[in-house]
Design an enzyme around this catalytic site. Structure first.
Site, PDB file in Angstrom:
ATOM      1  N   HIS A  37      -8.040   9.422  -0.953  1.00 41.83           N
ATOM      2  CA  HIS A  37      -7.315   9.403   0.322  1.00 41.83           C
ATOM      3  C   HIS A  37      -8.103  10.024   1.476  1.00 41.83           C
ATOM      4  O   HIS A  37      -7.990   9.593   2.627  1.00 41.83           O
ATOM      5  CB  HIS A  37      -5.978  10.114   0.163  1.00 41.83           C
ATOM      6  N   ASP A  74       0.826  -1.210   0.000  1.00 41.41           N
ATOM      7  CA  ASP A  74       0.000   0.000   0.000  1.00 41.41           C
ATOM      8  C   ASP A  74       0.861   1.261   0.000  1.00 41.41           C
ATOM      9  O   ASP A  74       1.752   1.418   0.829  1.00 41.41           O
ATOM     10  CB  ASP A  74      -0.892  -0.024   1.256  1.00 41.41           C
TER      11      ASP A  74
END
Length: 236
Positions: free
Chosen positions: A108, A45
């Site tokens: 995000h 990630d």
């Protein structure tokens, strides 16, 4: 554990445990990815905001494991609240990482970072625009899955009013001392898998004697206890 997976709402398998690369420098992260893969990690990630996508991509390409066996994730910058910005960002990430596709990309944050906890503006239209760019990239095969991060229930409901595709993941801060059960329940009831980031509370839990005593009781380390806690909640 490293071989166990969940299934996203589009049928794609995602490893339950992932390597987060926040705070790992771009010139060091390729080594971290290669070492993680060597011990069994298959879920990596990163994010545009981390400034290390290039290095993560290098690690993915040079780790010796076939690309299709890895699950690679990045995140659209929290500041990208137009379709054009998000689309350019997605293509920029793929180019920077040297990859043909990502296994998942997520928004995000519903708010730009400078506005988090500073503004009531939830950027509804901006998130819808960024989501449209993700949906388009998903349909084009650039992304195998798409999702969101740090979205509250109201943010998700606003997004779903215009979305063609339901988010597959909502990545949220979740650990032993911060467990937003209502949000977790909402996501799970709506077939959105929850991903728990910072399961050891940015390292702070390592200094808690009560948690250490509990880990000792079960014969595990504090991080193992913390990760097991999030797994038993049904989260990544």
């Amino acid at each position: 554990m490293l071989k166990e997976t969940y299934t996203l709402n589009n049928g794609v398998a995602i490893p339950k445990l992932g390597l987060g690369t926040w705070f790992i420098d771009d010139d060091k992260v390729a080594d971290a990815v290669r070492e993680a893969v060597k011990i069994g990690y298959r879920h990596i990630d990163t994010a545009q905001a981390y400034g290390n996508e290039r290095g993560v991509g290098e690690g993915v390409r040079t780790c010796g494991i076939p690309r299709e066996e890895l699950f690679v994730v990045s995140k659209v910058a929290a500041e990208h609240k137009t379709y054009e910005e998000a689309k350019a960002g997605i293509d920029g990430t793929l180019e920077k990482m040297g990859l043909d596709y990502l296994d998942m990309m997520i928004i995000h944050s519903p708010q730009p970072w400078v506005k988090v906890n500073q503004s009531d503006d939830r950027y509804v239209e901006g998130n819808r625009a960024a989501w449209r760019a993700l949906e388009e990239a998903y349909k084009e095969g650039k992304l195998k899955a798409i999702g969101i991060s740090n979205f509250q229930i109201g943010d998700i409901e606003s997004l779903m009013e215009t979305a063609e595709i339901k988010p597959m993941v909502n990545k949220i801060l979740l650990h032993i001392s911060n467990t937003p059960i209502e949000l977790v329940d909402y996501c799970q009831k709506n077939d959105i898998l929850v991903e728990a980031y910072s399961p050891i509370a940015h390292g702070e839990i390592l200094n808690q004697p009560e948690i250490k005593a509990m880990a000792d009781k079960y014969g595990v380390t504090v991080p193992q206890l913390c990760i097991r806690y999030t797994i038993q909640l049904g989260t990544i």
